[in-house]
Design a protein around this motif. Sequence first.
Motif, short mmCIF file in Angstrom:
data_model
loop_
_atom_site.label_atom_id
_atom_site.label_comp_id
_atom_site.label_asym_id
_atom_site.label_seq_id
_atom_site.Cartn_x
_atom_site.Cartn_y
_atom_site.Cartn_z
N LEU A 1 0.81 -1.22 0.00
CA LEU A 1 0.00 0.00 0.00
C LEU A 1 0.84 1.27 0.00
O LEU A 1 0.42 2.30 -0.54
CB LEU A 1 -0.94 -0.01 1.22
N ILE A 2 2.05 1.21 0.60
CA ILE A 2 2.88 2.42 0.64
C ILE A 2 3.82 2.51 -0.54
O ILE A 2 4.38 3.57 -0.81
CB ILE A 2 3.69 2.51 1.96
N ASN A 3 3.99 1.42 -1.28
CA ASN A 3 4.94 1.44 -2.40
C ASN A 3 4.62 2.49 -3.45
O ASN A 3 5.53 3.15 -3.97
CB ASN A 3 5.03 0.05 -3.05
N PRO A 4 3.33 2.70 -3.82
CA PRO A 4 3.05 3.73 -4.84
C PRO A 4 3.41 5.14 -4.41
O PRO A 4 3.41 6.05 -5.26
CB PRO A 4 1.53 3.59 -5.05
N LEU A 5 3.71 5.37 -3.13
CA LEU A 5 4.16 6.69 -2.71
C LEU A 5 5.61 6.95 -3.11
O LEU A 5 6.10 8.07 -3.01
CB LEU A 5 4.01 6.84 -1.19
N ILE A 6 6.30 5.89 -3.55
CA ILE A 6 7.67 6.03 -4.05
C ILE A 6 7.60 6.46 -5.52
O ILE A 6 6.98 5.77 -6.34
CB ILE A 6 8.44 4.70 -3.93
N PRO A 7 8.20 7.58 -5.90
CA PRO A 7 8.14 8.00 -7.31
C PRO A 7 8.97 7.09 -8.20
O PRO A 7 10.17 6.92 -7.99
CB PRO A 7 8.70 9.43 -7.28
N CYS A 8 8.33 6.49 -9.21
CA CYS A 8 9.00 5.58 -10.12
C CYS A 8 9.76 6.36 -11.19
O CYS A 8 9.67 7.58 -11.27
CB CYS A 8 7.99 4.63 -10.75
N VAL A 9 10.48 5.65 -12.05
CA VAL A 9 11.28 6.29 -13.10
C VAL A 9 10.42 7.18 -14.01
O VAL A 9 10.79 8.33 -14.27
CB VAL A 9 12.04 5.22 -13.92
N PRO A 10 9.27 6.71 -14.52
CA PRO A 10 8.47 7.59 -15.37
C PRO A 10 8.02 8.86 -14.63
O PRO A 10 8.05 9.96 -15.21
CB PRO A 10 7.26 6.71 -15.75
N ARG A 11 7.61 8.72 -13.38
CA ARG A 11 7.20 9.91 -12.62
C ARG A 11 8.39 10.84 -12.40
O ARG A 11 8.27 12.06 -12.51
CB ARG A 11 6.59 9.50 -11.28
N LEU A 12 9.54 10.26 -12.05
CA LEU A 12 10.73 11.08 -11.84
C LEU A 12 11.14 11.80 -13.13
O LEU A 12 11.63 12.93 -13.08
CB LEU A 12 11.88 10.21 -11.33
N GLY A 13 10.94 11.12 -14.27
CA GLY A 13 11.26 11.76 -15.54
C GLY A 13 10.38 12.97 -15.81
O GLY A 13 10.86 14.03 -16.23
N VAL A 14 9.08 12.83 -15.60
CA VAL A 14 8.16 13.95 -15.77
C VAL A 14 8.49 15.06 -14.78
O VAL A 14 8.54 16.25 -15.12
CB VAL A 14 6.70 13.49 -15.58
N MET A 15 8.75 14.67 -13.53
CA MET A 15 9.07 15.65 -12.49
C MET A 15 10.35 16.42 -12.83
O MET A 15 10.41 17.64 -12.66
CB MET A 15 9.20 14.94 -11.14
N SER A 16 11.36 15.70 -13.32
CA SER A 16 12.63 16.37 -13.63
C SER A 16 12.46 17.36 -14.77
O SER A 16 13.08 18.44 -14.77
CB SER A 16 13.70 15.33 -13.98
N ALA A 17 11.59 17.04 -15.76
CA ALA A 17 11.35 17.96 -16.86
C ALA A 17 10.65 19.23 -16.37
O ALA A 17 11.00 20.35 -16.77
CB ALA A 17 10.51 17.28 -17.94
N VAL A 18 9.66 19.07 -15.49
CA VAL A 18 8.94 20.23 -14.96
C VAL A 18 9.86 21.06 -14.06
O VAL A 18 9.86 22.30 -14.10
CB VAL A 18 7.68 19.77 -14.19
N VAL A 19 10.66 20.38 -13.23
CA VAL A 19 11.59 21.09 -12.34
C VAL A 19 12.58 21.90 -13.16
O VAL A 19 12.88 23.06 -12.84
CB VAL A 19 12.32 20.09 -11.42
N ALA A 20 13.09 21.32 -14.24
CA ALA A 20 14.08 22.03 -15.06
C ALA A 20 13.48 23.29 -15.68
O ALA A 20 14.19 24.29 -15.87
CB ALA A 20 14.60 21.10 -16.15
N ALA A 21 12.17 23.25 -16.00
CA ALA A 21 11.54 24.40 -16.63
C ALA A 21 11.25 25.52 -15.64
O ALA A 21 11.43 26.70 -15.94
CB ALA A 21 10.24 23.97 -17.32
#
Length: 695
Positions: free
Chosen positions: A453-473
């Motif tokens: 139940l708590i595992n989905p709170l860990i950001p996976c590679v696809p989520r981290l990829g989207v997050m890194s793109a938004v953070v960079a912008a």
Amino acid sequence: MKIALMGNPNVGKSTVFNALTGSNQQVGNWAGKTVERKSGVIQRANEQIELIDLPGTYSLTAYSQEEIVTREYILREKPDVVMALVDASNIERNLYLVLQILELAPRVVIGLNMMDLAKSAGIKILSNKLAQVLNVPVVEIVAAKGQGVEEFLSEAIRVGNLKKDPLRDEVPYPEELERRIQAMEHLLADTIWATKYPLRWLAIKRLERDSEIGQTWRSIPQTSKRSKNNDSCCESGDSIKYVLQDTDTLPGEDLLQAYEVEGWSKDKFEMTVADAKYQYISKILPEFRLHEGPIKRTWTDRLDEWILSPMWGYPIMLIILSLVFWCSFVASAPLGGAVSDGMAWAADMIVNLMQKVQVSDAIQSLVRDGIFAGVGAVLAFVPQIAIFFAFFSLMQDSGYLARAAFLGDRFMQLMGLHGKSFFSLVSGFGCNVPGIMATRTLEDPKDRLITMLINPLIPCVPRLGVMSAVVAAFFPGSLGAVIMISLLSLSMILVMFSAILLRRVVKQRERSAFVMELPLYHVPTLRNILLPTWQKTYSFLRRAWTFILVASIVVWVLSSYPQGVPMDETWAGKMGGWLAFIGQPLGFDWRIMVAIVFGFTAKETTLSTLGILYGVAADASQSIAQAMTGAMTPLGAYTFLVVYMLYIPCLASVVTTYKESHSIGWTSFGVAYNLLLSFVVGWLILHIGLFLGIQ
């Protein structure tokens, strides 16, 4: 021919299995179980062989799913041969499982693996003497170097083609126990079970009151017409079925109750049998195991002085994990950019070709703005995923991942979890699906459920990829690194909070101790790294051309029709209007809400959806994030990042949670919890930021 590969955990079964089957593998779950099933087809001369890699287990009792699956396969499927793999450097403990295998399977071949490690530790194993003592063929192997693996298989094929089963001596038990075993054998001798399973083994399991065996017996179609005091048979046509008058009673119940009065409880029988096996091993061990001089300190001993040190172990773990994430998310960026450029080039080529043959503008838009913009944005993450899983396989095969779990146990205990939960949480950074599946290593079902139940709170590679793109912008330069660290720290805090909360929600029995074997360090084989990496990456690619392709087309249709109207008046715009009241308290426009909804199919589709809705071509994910800068403030972007990191897991994760938990209730609870937690935390961050005057 059907061959089963068995052994303790960490004895090199995967290396042998991969070397023999190569890419001819099928991976799934055992029916009704959460234990992974691996099988492969081998062709040798005119013989086709099915090799089954049974779960690694220390014994064949019925205390874990791995033990039950392995034992049931031997009992029910009756493979032609069992290839028992043994760690030569730790042969005493390994032989306990071998003796149990010999009680069940008439045809066995022993593979003595890691002979080089045994030699370096000053241990000499006389394989010919071991073969004589157990009357079982023994083959010396160094699987990591490919030595002896083919000979191991050839010997198994030879034994499988024998006309008669070889005879073996039985393990001698103490006289008092032996009398009780023989008494139970007498009671079971005339039952149908004695025709299907080894009688001596059945008698021992009955004395141990093995619950799984009772269930197994009840499920067997019967063919005997014999009638006893506590059983009867009835005939229906040509089919005769065994019927128990009392479903709670099995043959020998009266005798067992008498033994209970004498002080022979279930535990005493089990401990006495186990002790007798170890005494037998200790007796025969000097005949084939010799020590050449004093026992030498191995490289494992030397490395563990640092890696498991309370002072140096954690910094070393931090450095290793930082290297893994750096290589996965930073060093892989040029590869991801190359994939994006390649997809953009392919889109231009295909669209130009379509223009020459005068394909309609709608079809051109579908190809360029739908398929390539959507799938192309996702395929840019393939290098990140492949590199992460390669490092994960490297750590697992080298023996380091077990040490990381040992070190992580202290933090897991703070959350009320088992140390093996560390496997699941670390796997979640690559993908939540294998992270959820990694909970199979947890014996306690409640620990498994909480970790799922708590595992989905860990950001996976696809989520981290989207997050890194938004953070960079929105947060260029070193500020972006600080923002990413703050997001990951928030994720860890909420994982700990959720674990503690769920410990109160999920009623849990007495917690099991953290016991696991630390395997010897060894240099991983290239096959053991590349094969699992390819299997996991291929699984992602296959999903990209199914879920994500379909989702991208659907989003394009919704955002393109009715034609000739502004974007906010299309079907997607109207859907966003319906969701606007949910996003308004968080400062999200309708595009963000539509992307969040479509992100449920797969987290990767969030980026492709945003690319389509913001009218960005498939040239680079960075452009998509930059297009968002006109739609929200940095505070709004941070709020989006928090909600996106935490909200409802992807469809594949939800399905996997259901398959692993077998509970629609807990699966629904997990979805609702993530959704509620993400919006509550996002709302708090937005309004705290506004209160502090942050824009």
